[in-house]
Design an enzyme around this catalytic site. Structure first.
Site, short mmCIF file in Angstrom:
data_model
loop_
_atom_site.label_atom_id
_atom_site.label_comp_id
_atom_site.label_asym_id
_atom_site.label_seq_id
_atom_site.Cartn_x
_atom_site.Cartn_y
_atom_site.Cartn_z
N SER A 157 0.85 -1.20 0.00
CA SER A 157 0.00 0.00 0.00
C SER A 157 0.88 1.24 0.00
CB SER A 157 -0.89 0.01 1.25
OG SER A 157 -1.52 1.26 1.41
N TYR A 171 -2.39 -0.79 10.33
CA TYR A 171 -2.31 -1.04 8.90
C TYR A 171 -1.00 -0.53 8.30
CZ TYR A 171 -3.62 -1.08 3.96
OH TYR A 171 -3.66 -1.31 2.61
#
Length: 267
Positions: A157, A171
């Site tokens: 990501s 995350y």
């Protein structure tokens, strides 16, 4: 010896993107990004094993691809269960004869302010995004070591590199760890002919992030920071995945490709 120019004229460059005869295991393969990747890999000639926690969803996508003339198989597994990961790889090899490509699209996120994030929240995200990524790579890697070749691609990501003013502590840290895991495995396994790379997208329009993109203030702020002035689509990830999986990327390993519309170039 064939020169580089001769190779291009003879069509070897175009052919190097083909995946005919290869077997690709796509973990998280029926998700918004994963389903697009399965189709893209299949269109390039790969036999695709679609894996996830739902056997029904895996089978449904495999049936759809098979009805379109592609080779596909659906399997169930839980990325937090080491025994199920090992069984997934074994079943894939038993059904298809080999394993050439691993694509890891599995990921989860719990949004909470850092001061409210529990140990259980942290473990759930890291067990899926980082521990699971390693265990999946390890199981596939053992098979690829025997074969003396293989390609592994992890979906990371843009938030592996950039923080965000929301509750993304678990995350972002898990994806940052994934990036270094990619580099470490690439370094260790290069001797076996295994390439390990990562793809780090910005927000991709899928069901998983729909609630963010429907938040007008969030969406406008997000797109305002992206030079190409839009969020990503699943199709934007397909070409990079096919490239990393193909012979065209045989001399590329340990790299993280940011597919982010230019956002990391500006921050």
């Amino acid at each position: 010896m064939t020169s580089n120019k001769d190779a291009i004229y003879q069509g070897q460059i175009a052919e190097s993107f083909r995946l005919d005869g290869q077997v690709a295991l796509v973990a998280g393969g029926y998700g918004g990004i994963g389903a697009a990747l399965c189709l893209g890999l299949a269109q390039q000639g790969a036999s695709v094993v679609i894996a996830g926690r739902s056997a029904q969803k895996s089978d449904a996508l495999a049936t759809q691809l098979s009805s379109d003339g592609f080779s596909a198989l659906g399997l169930r597994f839980d990325i937090k269960n080491p025994a199920e990961i090992s069984r997934l790889v074994d079943d894939s090899v038993a059904a298809c004869g080999r394993l050439d490509i691993l694509v890891n699209c599995v990921g989860t996120h719990i949004e909470k302010p850092a001061e409210e994030l529990t140990a259980e929240d942290w473990d759930q995200v890291h067990d899926t995004n980082l521990r699971g990524a390693f265990l999946l790579s390890q199981a596939a890697g053992r098979q690829m070591i025997e074969q003396k070749r293989g390609k592994q691609i992890h979906i990371s990501s843009v938030r592996s590199l950039l923080g965000i003013r929301r509750g993304f502590a678990a995350y972002t840290s898990s994806k940052a760890g994934m990036n270094l895991l990619v580099k470490q495995l690439a370094t260790e396994w290069a001797q076996y002919g295994i390439n390990v790379n990562g793809i780090a997208p910005t927000f991709i329009r899928t069901e998983l992030v729909r609630h963010y993109l429907e938040d007008e203030d969030f969406y406008n702020a997000l797109v305002g920071r992206i030079p190409l002035t839009r969020v990503g689509e699943p199709l934007d990830i397909v070409g990079a995945t096919v490239f990393f999986a193909s012979a065209a990327a045989d001399f590329i390993t340990g790299q993280i490709l940011f597919i982010d519309g230019g956002v990391t170039a500006t921050q």
